[in-house]
Structures are given as C-alpha cells and as structure tokens.
Motif scaffolding. Structure first.
Motif, PDB file in Angstrom:
ATOM      1  N   VAL A 117       0.863  -1.191   0.000  1.00  0.00           N
ATOM      2  CA  VAL A 117       0.000   0.000   0.000  1.00  0.00           C
ATOM      3  C   VAL A 117       0.889   1.227   0.000  1.00  0.00           C
ATOM      4  N   GLY A 118       0.628   2.184  -0.915  1.00  0.00           N
ATOM      5  CA  GLY A 118       1.298   3.473  -0.856  1.00  0.00           C
ATOM      6  C   GLY A 118       2.231   3.736  -2.012  1.00  0.00           C
ATOM      7  N   ALA A 119       2.879   4.895  -1.955  1.00  0.00           N
ATOM      8  CA  ALA A 119       3.779   5.436  -2.986  1.00  0.00           C
ATOM      9  C   ALA A 119       2.966   5.925  -4.194  1.00  0.00           C
ATOM     10  N   SER A 120       3.668   6.547  -5.139  1.00  0.00           N
ATOM     11  CA  SER A 120       2.975   7.121  -6.305  1.00  0.00           C
ATOM     12  C   SER A 120       2.507   5.975  -7.215  1.00  0.00           C
ATOM     13  N   PRO A 121       1.542   6.256  -8.106  1.00  0.00           N
ATOM     14  CA  PRO A 121       1.076   5.204  -9.030  1.00  0.00           C
ATOM     15  C   PRO A 121       2.222   4.605  -9.844  1.00  0.00           C
ATOM     16  N   GLU A 122       3.159   5.458 -10.303  1.00  0.00           N
ATOM     17  CA  GLU A 122       4.270   4.966 -11.139  1.00  0.00           C
ATOM     18  C   GLU A 122       5.182   4.050 -10.319  1.00  0.00           C
ATOM     19  N   VAL A 168       1.628  -6.901   5.250  1.00  0.00           N
ATOM     20  CA  VAL A 168       1.201  -5.659   4.595  1.00  0.00           C
ATOM     21  C   VAL A 168       2.295  -4.617   4.775  1.00  0.00           C
ATOM     22  N   LEU A 169       2.883  -4.171   3.673  1.00  0.00           N
ATOM     23  CA  LEU A 169       3.903  -3.121   3.738  1.00  0.00           C
ATOM     24  C   LEU A 169       3.252  -1.815   3.302  1.00  0.00           C
ATOM     25  N   VAL A 170       3.401  -0.782   4.133  1.00  0.00           N
ATOM     26  CA  VAL A 170       2.653   0.463   3.913  1.00  0.00           C
ATOM     27  C   VAL A 170       3.599   1.655   3.789  1.00  0.00           C
ATOM     28  N   ALA A 171       3.573   2.293   2.610  1.00  0.00           N
ATOM     29  CA  ALA A 171       4.429   3.462   2.357  1.00  0.00           C
ATOM     30  C   ALA A 171       3.539   4.687   2.161  1.00  0.00           C
ATOM     31  N   LEU A 172       3.106   5.258   3.265  1.00  0.00           N
ATOM     32  CA  LEU A 172       2.271   6.469   3.170  1.00  0.00           C
ATOM     33  C   LEU A 172       2.941   7.648   3.861  1.00  0.00           C
ATOM     34  N   GLY A 173       4.184   7.451   4.329  1.00  0.00           N
ATOM     35  CA  GLY A 173       4.885   8.506   5.064  1.00  0.00           C
ATOM     36  C   GLY A 173       4.470   8.525   6.531  1.00  0.00           C
ATOM     37  N   VAL A 174       5.369   9.085   7.343  1.00  0.00           N
ATOM     38  CA  VAL A 174       5.123   9.226   8.787  1.00  0.00           C
ATOM     39  C   VAL A 174       4.401  10.553   9.009  1.00  0.00           C
ATOM     40  N   VAL A 195       6.778   1.421   5.894  1.00  0.00           N
ATOM     41  CA  VAL A 195       8.089   1.297   5.241  1.00  0.00           C
ATOM     42  C   VAL A 195       8.594   2.608   4.631  1.00  0.00           C
ATOM     43  N   GLY A 196       7.920   3.734   4.917  1.00  0.00           N
ATOM     44  CA  GLY A 196       8.413   5.044   4.448  1.00  0.00           C
ATOM     45  C   GLY A 196       8.727   5.065   2.967  1.00  0.00           C
ATOM     46  N   GLY A 197       9.981   5.417   2.651  1.00  0.00           N
ATOM     47  CA  GLY A 197      10.358   5.563   1.242  1.00  0.00           C
ATOM     48  C   GLY A 197      10.893   4.292   0.594  1.00  0.00           C
ATOM     49  N   SER A 198      10.678   3.117   1.195  1.00  0.00           N
ATOM     50  CA  SER A 198      11.274   1.872   0.657  1.00  0.00           C
ATOM     51  C   SER A 198      10.841   1.560  -0.769  1.00  0.00           C
TER      52      SER A 198
END
Ligand code: UDP
Length: 248
Positions: A117-122, A168-174, A195-198
């Motif tokens: 979950v997360g990060a930009s679409p690209e 579930v790994l979640v990259a939505l920022g802190v 996972v921040g910017g992973s």
C-alpha cells in the motif's frame, strides 16, 4: 502492544522492550527472528523508529499513541542506537527497508499473501513488477498506490481486509502510515509494517545512501541533498541528541 514473543514457553522472548525519551523500542538479537515470532503469535504492527520519528512522536499524540500501541518497534536509525547504548543496551541498527525485504523473501518461501500500500502510481507499478521478478514465488495478493481520493479509501480498505494478507507493507509517510496501520490491523492476523520511502528505493526512483555514508552515520546528509525540502524536519536530529543528553 504484544508481549515480546517467544518461540515457545521455555525459550527467551525474541526481544526485550527499552525506552528512548519515553518511546518504546525493541532490543533484539535478530529483528527478523523477532518479526517472525510476532507473526507466529498472531501478527501485529511493526514500527521502524529513528530520531526524527521519536521527536515527532513526542509532539504528536496520534503518532505517539500508535507507536506506544505497536507490537514491535525496531531501532532504524543511528540516533536511536546511540541513545540505547547510553542506557547500556548494545544493539545493531536495523534499517526498516532491510527487514521489509527479508520479510518479502520469507513471505515467498512460506506462501504468505502479501499486500503493498502506498507510494505514487508509477512507483507502485514499477515496484510490484520488480518484486515479482526479483523474489520468485512471491504472492502479491493486493497492491494499491497511496494517492487515492478520500472517497476511494473505505472501499480499498475493505478489499484489503478481505484479502486477509499475511504481510502488509505500507508506504504512506510518517505519521500517516503508523496511524493508518493502527486503525486497520485490529483483529487482523499478519504483520503490518510502515516502510516510508522503501518502495521509492526498490523501484529505482530514489537511491539509498552509499555504505560509507551509513558507516559514518551521515545517511541523513545524503537524504537532505536528495530532498532539500526536508531540512526543517531534520532540525529534529540535534533536538533529539540534546534531549537524550539531558534526559538520558
Ligand atoms: N506517500 C503516499 N501518499 C501520500 C504521501 C506520501 O503514498 O499522500 C508515499 C510517498 O510517495 C513515499 C512514501 O509515502 O513513497 C514515504 O514518503 P516519505 O519519504 O516522505 O516518508 P517518511 O520520510 O515520512 O517516512
């Protein structure tokens, strides 16, 4: 918060809990083993704590509450390791990006269902494709980018829960990823980790600092050069050091 998990009743728990400026952090010989023990115990929330996040937790009750309630908080940051050392705990720094990758490899060999979950679409499109290629046998059950409209989230969250993911790994920022996981993982099995910017790094969109900078503990400087807009957030680093020196 889970009790530090032990593989069975006769063995030592996989980690012990210490405090840095009143924020919990695990002291574990092996963070992967600790995470796997947590999964055995029914799963839970994993947080990767660094100095910046510790200061943010002290200023933001929602983030502070999510970290306090988390099941495994790993020391991801030289500052946190230094603060623990001052208290007599010898731990290695455990970068969240490395634990997340190890968990994906475990997921493939244990046939876990994985959600991203997360990060930009690209970045999400790239990272999903790359992980499937790089980790044979990985079951990516669910993946969704992190720039959805507010109306879309409830449906996405329902679909995610229906997928019953094991990881579930979640990259939505802190702090968003921590508070979102805190709300989502209740009564859910599986490991849920911010996972921040992973994903940005795994997709190739961003680089990790070179090893020599990590060794000199100036990874923060590399990040600042890549993203100069972070300078204000980084003032938390000297504030953290000062608070630790004052309060222990
Ligand atoms: N992100 C996202 N949705 C948002 C804001 C951020 O998916 O509304 C993603 C962003 O694209 C990046 C990740 O969250 O992949 C982590 O962002 P950042 O590097 O700022 O993380 P932090 O340093 O806050 O952990």
């Amino acid at each position: 918060m889970a009790t530090p998990a032990s593989p069975n009743a006769f063995e030592q728990p996989a980690w012990q809990v210490a405090q840095v400026l009143g924020v919990q952090v695990a002291v574990a010989a092996d963070v992967l083993e600790a995470a796997l023990a947590l999964k055995e115990q029914g799963g839970g929330q994993i947080v990767t704590l660094n100095a910046e996040m510790t200061m943010a937790a002290l200023a933001d009750p929602a983030l502070g509450g999510a970290i306090a309630a988390a099941d495994l908080v790993i020391p991801d940051g030289a500052g946190v390791v230094w603060a623990l050392k001052r208290k007599g705990y010898r731990v290695r720094r455990s970068p969240g990006i490395e634990l997340a990758r190890q968990l994906l490899v475990e997921a493939a060999s244990r046939s876990w269902r994985v959600a991203l979950v997360g990060a930009s679409p690209e970045v999400m499109a790239l990272v999903s494709a790359r992980l499937k290629k790089e980790i044979p046998g990985l079951t990516l059950q669910f993946s969704v980018h992190g720039y959805q409209s507010p109306e879309q989230w409830p449906g996405i969250e329902q679909q995610l829960l229906e997928a019953r993911p094991d990881l579930v790994l979640v990259a939505l920022g802190v702090p968003r990823q921590e508070t979102w996981i805190q709300r989502m993982h209740v009564h859910q099995p599986g490991l849920w980790m911010g996972v921040g910017g992973s994903f940005d790094v795994w997709s190739g969109a961003k680089q990790r600092a070179p090893q020599w900078m990590c060794r000199l503990q100036i990874e923060w400087l590399y990040r600042l050069v890549q993203e100069p807009s972070r300078w204000r957030r980084m003032l938390a680093l000297p504030e953290f050091a000062w608070a630790v020196l004052r309060r222990g």
